[in-house]
Scaffold this motif. Structure first.
Motif, PDB file in Angstrom:
ATOM      1  N   UNK A 150     -19.773  23.419 -18.646  1.00 35.36           N
ATOM      2  CA  UNK A 150     -19.395  22.420 -17.255  1.00 35.36           C
ATOM      3  C   UNK A 150     -19.001  23.315 -16.397  1.00 35.36           C
ATOM      4  N   UNK A 151     -19.396  23.745 -15.358  1.00 34.50           N
ATOM      5  CA  UNK A 151     -18.595  24.548 -14.209  1.00 34.50           C
ATOM      6  C   UNK A 151     -17.582  24.351 -13.431  1.00 34.50           C
ATOM      7  N   UNK A 152     -17.575  24.353 -13.077  1.00 31.64           N
ATOM      8  CA  UNK A 152     -16.065  23.918 -12.107  1.00 31.64           C
ATOM      9  C   UNK A 152     -16.805  23.350 -10.845  1.00 31.64           C
ATOM     10  N   UNK A 153     -17.438  22.946 -10.474  1.00 34.37           N
ATOM     11  CA  UNK A 153     -17.836  22.006  -9.654  1.00 34.37           C
ATOM     12  C   UNK A 153     -18.060  20.801 -10.004  1.00 34.37           C
ATOM     13  N   UNK A 154     -18.805  20.794 -11.906  1.00 32.43           N
ATOM     14  CA  UNK A 154     -18.494  19.170 -12.013  1.00 32.43           C
ATOM     15  C   UNK A 154     -16.876  19.088 -13.052  1.00 32.43           C
ATOM     16  N   UNK A 155     -16.716  19.793 -12.957  1.00 33.75           N
ATOM     17  CA  UNK A 155     -14.947  19.832 -13.446  1.00 33.75           C
ATOM     18  C   UNK A 155     -14.376  18.954 -12.449  1.00 33.75           C
ATOM     19  N   UNK A 193      -5.684  18.240 -19.599  1.00 35.66           N
ATOM     20  CA  UNK A 193      -6.839  18.681 -18.790  1.00 35.66           C
ATOM     21  C   UNK A 193      -6.439  19.591 -17.609  1.00 35.66           C
ATOM     22  N   UNK A 194      -5.093  20.031 -17.345  1.00 36.12           N
ATOM     23  CA  UNK A 194      -4.622  20.974 -16.266  1.00 36.12           C
ATOM     24  C   UNK A 194      -4.956  22.104 -16.967  1.00 36.12           C
ATOM     25  N   UNK A 195      -5.631  22.361 -18.519  1.00 35.95           N
ATOM     26  CA  UNK A 195      -6.068  23.655 -19.096  1.00 35.95           C
ATOM     27  C   UNK A 195      -7.681  23.773 -18.604  1.00 35.95           C
ATOM     28  N   UNK A 253      -7.727  24.451 -15.373  1.00 38.02           N
ATOM     29  CA  UNK A 253      -7.453  26.416 -15.124  1.00 38.02           C
ATOM     30  C   UNK A 253      -8.911  27.357 -15.335  1.00 38.02           C
ATOM     31  N   UNK A 254      -9.225  27.130 -16.640  1.00 40.08           N
ATOM     32  CA  UNK A 254     -10.430  27.891 -17.822  1.00 40.08           C
ATOM     33  C   UNK A 254     -11.893  27.528 -16.944  1.00 40.08           C
TER      34      UNK A 254
END
Length: 575
Positions: free
Chosen positions: A1-6, A444-446, A449-450
């Motif tokens: 899952x990409x950063x934008x999806x997250x 969720x925080x992890x 970040x990841x």
């Protein structure tokens, strides 16, 4: 899952949290599991979040607090504090509350004083309850253990591989900010309403619901003919008939079997319904109801009733009690009471059976306002043992003689051995929902970040505030956290803002400590609405407040609080 999806998923999570129809524990747990399934983080990372030492410390502290909140010490102190001039009594009450909340769970402090303040006759409770709640928040920001928010932030700090926060790491900023805001609160409390109570301590307006049985002589006759317009102290507001609401009610309206009649009035006037045959008040005939013990309660933040209706939970079977009326602040609740979703902070008047106080789920679900029913209290010797043990644990942790978690575990064991606490009580009151929220929020925080989502937000923050430098970014993180805590819960605000604050500090290449403090203090900065903090909801209905009352009293406090934090944090925690 990409950063934008997250990031998009976090936006959906935030929207659902603001909407408030789904419990935060369910939302955070669902998102955490979703990130594991989608491969954003590993199962091991999720399990590690739930074994975080700071999270375990918070849970054990909540369990130890169960003994402290049963001490009668606070109630005995409060009666003498509230005598004399109102401003002096308010100052004494706020000072005591803030001092106790620096080390005790602020929910327990407010819960212990709530019934006493609601029953006393020196000062209108509506002039005291918001200051009580605000003072508990302000006391909590001064130490690590004063509020769950600070311990939640500490769990994120540990999870990020940073050194754990110390017991008094918040004090240099928190103490002057608390004093400043308490002085401001002493001024802004004058904007609070003065809802004077009659001499009868239970004589507050409730909305009473009576169902008309098929065999009643009232059926087939009009309101005027039945004499329902001339009741002593009660007024017929509306009739619910086959999911249709009749309001206002005409004197010519003819009653039908199964009609639900909704009255407003005072508790002691309920006897006016006794003269009518065939009226059932939530399953009890009026004569049986009047023979019962009337008890006033407030739904607690731990209650399983929140967001559920009386019909869904089968309230009578669960508590052996009938609901006479429900209040939510000073606002009218429309519709039949059995179908209204209950909320934390709602006041309910119950007609209870003889074994009501033996029900073991009372403490979890209710704060008791009536003095006709009291929870089992600790003896003087037990109170001394519990408070002395707690003080010793805090003192040893503060001086580095014993880790806080170890000390709390030893104290919990001692409380169990002396039977001040029991295993059954721990099972009933275990803060499972809080554990799920924080453990899942760490996951969720992890994921933020990841996946690179937090870094993406930090880059945006850097570009937006590049013209204002690191100080501008610091202010931005604080304001984001403050906005979140006013719209969602304080712990959820800390969970969503912490990754942003940490990544922003890393993006600027500065010490993360000022940004950690911005999140911690920002997540406790809820003074404008009653819905973001549990103690605000606890006093909402007993004080018969409106949301505007929180804004009037809280706006000066919020401004002073924010100014103090934004000036003092960079001073004591330089970039």
């Amino acid at each position: 899952m990409s950063a934008y999806l997250v990031l998009a998923s976090i936006g959906i999570l935030l929207g659902l949290l603001i909407h408030g129809r789904i419990a935060p524990a369910v939302l955070f747990s669902g998102w955490a599991v979703g990130y594991v399934i989608s491969g954003v983080i590993s199962e091991q990372a999720m399990l590690a979040s739930f074994s975080n030492p700071a999270l375990i410390t918070l849970l054990v502290l909540m369990l130890v607090s169960l003994a402290l909140e049963r001490s009668p010490l606070l109630e005995r102190l409060s009666d003498s504090l509230l005598q004399g001039k109102e401003w002096r009594a308010s100052l004494r009450l706020m000072g005591l509350t803030a001092g106790l909340s620096a080390f005790l769970n602020n929910t327990a402090v407010v819960g212990s004083l709530l019934g006493v303040i609601s029953r006393q006759r020196y000062i209108a409770p509506s002039r005291l309850l918001i200051p009580l709640s605000f003072a508990s928040v302000l006391g909590g920001i001064t130490t690590l253990v004063g509020t769950s928010t600070n311990l939640v932030v500490n769990s994120f700090v540990v999870n990020a591989g940073l050194p754990a926060l110390g017991m008094f790491e918040f004090t240099l900023v928190g103490l002057p900010v608390a004093v400043l805001c308490l002085m401001g609160l002493l001024f802004s409390r004058r904007f609070l309403p003065a809802h004077q109570l009659p001499s009868n301590e239970s004589a507050q307006a409730y909305f009473l619901e009576a169902r008309l049985e098929a065999g009643s002589p009232l059926v087939g006759r009009s309101i005027e003919e039945n004499g329902l317009r001339r009741l002593n102290g009660l007024f017929l507001l509306e009739i619910s008939r086959h999911d249709r609401l009749i309001s206002p009610v005409s004197p010519d309206e003819v009653l039908e079997a199964g009609d639900v009649l909704v009255f407003t009035g005072e508790v002691e006037k309920v006897q006016a319904l006794q003269q009518f045959s065939g009226l059932q008040l939530f399953g009890n005939g009026a004569d049986r109801l009047l023979a019962s013990n009337l008890v006033e309660v407030v739904i607690s933040n731990e209650s399983e009733l929140a967001n559920r209706t009386l019909q869904e939970v089968d309230f009578r079977t669960m508590f052996n009690a009938g609901v006479v009326g429900i209040r939510r602040g000073g606002r009218r609740l429309y519709g039949t009471l059995g179908k209204i979703p209950l909320r934390v902070g709602d006041s309910m008047l119950l007609a209870v059976g003889p074994d009501f106080k033996q029900h073991r789920n009372l403490d979890r679900n209710f704060h008791l306002l009536s003095n006709s029913l009291q929870r089992p209290r600790l003896s003087a010797r037990q109170s001394l043992f519990a408070f002395s043990g707690f003080g010793l644990v805090i003192g040893m942790a503060a001086f580095g003689l014993l880790p806080l978690l170890n000390g709390l575990l030893l104290l919990l064991a001692a409380l169990l051995l002396t039977r001040i606490l029991t295993l059954s009580e721990l099972r009933r009151r275990f803060p499972f929902e809080l554990m799920m929220v924080i453990g899942s929020a760490l996951t969720v925080a992890r994921a933020l970040e990841s996946s690179g989502a937090a870094a993406l937000v930090a880059e945006t923050m850097h570009s937006v505030f590049s013209g204002y430098g690191v100080m501008g970014a610091f202010v931005g993180v604080y304001l984001i956290t403050l906005l979140l805590t006013e719209t969602v819960t304080n712990n959820a605000a800390a969970a969503l803002a912490f990754p942003i604050g940490l990544s922003t500090a890393q993006g600027f290449g500065v010490d993360p400590m000022p940004f950690i403090m911005a999140v911690a203090f920002g997540a406790s900065a809820c003074f404008l609405v009653p819905f973001g903090y549990q103690t605000h909801l606890m006093v909402y209905s007993p004080g018969r407040y409106r949301v505007t009352d929180y804004i009037k009293a809280g706006l000066p406090v919020s401004v002073l609080y924010s100014a103090g934090v934004l000036v003092l944090v960079p001073l004591y925690f330089p970039f």
